[in-house]
Design an enzyme around this catalytic site. Structure first.
Site, PDB file in Angstrom:
ATOM      1  CG  ASP A 116      -1.806   4.827   3.938  1.00 46.07           C
ATOM      2  OD1 ASP A 116      -1.798   5.176   2.874  1.00 46.07           O
ATOM      3  OD2 ASP A 116      -2.784   5.176   4.710  1.00 46.07           O
TER       4      ASP A 116
ATOM      5  CG  HIS B  36      -1.756   1.211   1.172  1.00 49.74           C
ATOM      6  ND1 HIS B  36      -3.262   0.793   1.619  1.00 49.74           N
ATOM      7  CD2 HIS B  36      -1.498   2.481   0.921  1.00 49.74           C
ATOM      8  CE1 HIS B  36      -3.842   2.072   1.509  1.00 49.74           C
ATOM      9  NE2 HIS B  36      -2.992   3.058   1.159  1.00 49.74           N
TER      10      HIS B  36
ATOM     11  CG  HIS C 224      -0.861   7.219  -0.988  1.00 51.10           C
ATOM     12  ND1 HIS C 224      -2.058   7.317  -1.730  1.00 51.10           N
ATOM     13  CD2 HIS C 224      -1.070   6.293   0.047  1.00 51.10           C
ATOM     14  CE1 HIS C 224      -2.979   6.806  -0.926  1.00 51.10           C
ATOM     15  NE2 HIS C 224      -2.660   6.102   0.239  1.00 51.10           N
TER      16      HIS C 224
ATOM     17  CG  HIS D  96     -10.203   4.188   3.215  1.00 49.83           C
ATOM     18  ND1 HIS D  96      -9.094   5.127   3.124  1.00 49.83           N
ATOM     19  CD2 HIS D  96     -11.086   4.687   4.351  1.00 49.83           C
ATOM     20  CE1 HIS D  96      -8.944   5.803   4.323  1.00 49.83           C
ATOM     21  NE2 HIS D  96     -10.227   5.468   5.001  1.00 49.83           N
TER      22      HIS D  96
HETATM   23  O1  DOR Z   1      -3.501   9.443   5.735  1.00 49.81           O
HETATM   24  C1  DOR Z   1      -4.019   8.872   4.417  1.00 49.81           C
HETATM   25  N1  DOR Z   1      -3.171   9.609   3.501  1.00 49.81           N
HETATM   26  N2  DOR Z   1      -4.907   8.099   4.360  1.00 49.81           N
HETATM   27  C2  DOR Z   1      -5.496   8.065   3.283  1.00 49.81           C
HETATM   28  O2  DOR Z   1      -6.295   7.053   3.199  1.00 49.81           O
HETATM   29  C3  DOR Z   1      -5.085   8.519   2.010  1.00 49.81           C
HETATM   30  C4  DOR Z   1      -3.719   9.116   1.922  1.00 49.81           C
HETATM   31  C5  DOR Z   1      -3.427  10.053   1.065  1.00 49.81           C
HETATM   32  O3  DOR Z   1      -3.515  10.003  -0.231  1.00 49.81           O
HETATM   33  O4  DOR Z   1      -3.032  11.132   1.382  1.00 49.81           O
HETATM   34 ZN    ZN Z   2      -3.461   5.039   1.234  1.00 50.49          ZN
END
Ligand code: DOR
Ligand code: ZN
Length: 348
Positions: free
Chosen positions: A247, A13, A15, A136
């Site tokens: 995450d 997971h 980003h 989510h």
């Molecule tokens: O803390 C988070 N940041 N939780 C999420 O679900 C999305 C993520 C983000 O894209 O910044």
């Molecule tokens: Zn996430």
């Protein structure tokens, strides 16, 4: 100095964003993990196989070090998602999974799902073709207390969904509560969950006590200490159902340090150091490899990596990694607020 070797990890997971931020942060992940599930909540989101392929190419181009890092692409589920496109993307090896964001639950989730029945045809096709659904897991009802949104999601959405699709592979992402850990451990073989380093290391005091601390604000929010302990205890049980999903969610500092700041913790620069310390503190360094490198591939039906990650154990506490600088500004890295004696020596 002692070293500890494990099969090279994956991040289930992550980003990475796009453009200047993507180029600046990719090395923080490619330096320790071989594959990562790439979250699709860009603006606009990655909703089709064509979008996923284009984004995959941008990620590969950003990996200028030629690290061999493999992005595993995810489609953002909307009420307009075409089941045939999901299946075609999966069969072509472009799409690895599909992500469900309840509309309004988190960053860039406005195009997410409002009515679960609207996506049943997609889920039916995914169940048939063994395509994982990543969730989510928070309800968005403003009446529900933010600290309860994950537990309520399990009761109101996940359990009914599971009854409807008993053989759909589901990963409940970034679990934060004892209820989530209990549910996942007791659910059948088609259910797994990712756990982040930060939810294993901090509780809600990190962002609320002694002043408001935006760098510890993420979604789902970290809960009270008993929940953190329940997550750690579930992890140490070695069930095979919990695996690493950082995450890691970079936001430029100016977007976090606001009256309404963004949710997200940028932990990729010190994920492995933090986790090695956590497992060592619990006298289970031997279980680090399974969590980071074995259970994820097993659930996704992939082989484990062939390379090895070497971790070093120092005699003195190591400094928290610097912020990463991008053309758009600085991104502060996660500070676990504890002594960390570990660092990544490299991939062999
Ligand atoms: O803390 C988070 N940041 N939780 C999420 O679900 C999305 C993520 C983000 O894209 O910044
Ligand atoms: Zn996430």
């Amino acid at each position: 100095m002692k070293t500890h070797r494990i099969i090279c990890p994956d991040d289930w997971h992550l980003h990475l964003r796009d453009g200047a931020v993507l180029r600046a942060v990719i090395e923080a992940s490619s330096s320790w993990c071989r594959r990562a599930i790439i979250m699709p909540n860009l603006v606009p989101p990655v909703t089709s196989t064509a979008d996923a392929e284009a984004y995959r190419q941008r990620i590969k181009a950003a990996d200028t070090a030629g690290s061999g890092f493999t992005p595993l692409m995810v489609l953002y589920l909307t009420e307009q998602t075409d089941p045939a496109d999901v299946v075609a993307g999966f069969q072509a090896g472009i799409v690895t999974a599909v992500k469900l964001y309840p509309a309004g639950a988190t960053t860039n989730s406005a195009s997410g799902v409002r009515d679960m029945r609207a996506v049943w045809p997609v889920l039916e096709a995914m169940q048939t073709h063994n395509i994982p659904l990543l969730i989510h897991g928070e309800v968005t009802d403003p009446e529900i207390d933010i600290f309860d949104r994950e537990a309520v999601f399990i009761d109101k959405v996940l359990i009914p969904l599971r009854a409807q699709f008993p053989k759909l592979k589901i990963v409940l992402e970034h679990i934060t509560t004892a209820q989530a850990a209990d549910y996942v451990l007791s659910a059948g073989e088609y259910q797994a969950a990712t756990v982040t380093p930060h939810h294993l290391l901090i509780n809600r005091n990190a962002y609320l006590a002694g002043g408001i601390k935006p760098h510890y604000y993420c979604l789902p929010v970290a809960k009270r200490e008993t929940h953190r302990q329940a997550l750690v205890a579930a992890l140490m049980k070695d069930s095979g159902k919990l695996f690493l999903g950082t995450d890691s969610a970079p936001h430029i500092d100016s977007a976090k340090l606001q009256p309404c700041g963004c949710a997200g913790i940028f932990n990729a620069p010190n994920t492995m150091a933090c986790l090695a310390q956590l497992f060592e503190n619990h006298h289970h360094l031997d279980r680090l490899e399974a969590f980071c490198s074995r259970y994820g591939p097993a659930f996704y039906g992939l082989d484990v990596n062939t390379q090895t990650l070497v971790l070093s154990r120092h005699d003195t506490a190591q400094p928290v990694p610097e912020a990463v600088m991008t053309d758009e500004g600085q991104i502060t890295a996660f500070d676990p607020q504890m002594d960390i004696y570990w660092s990544v020596a490299g991939i062999e």
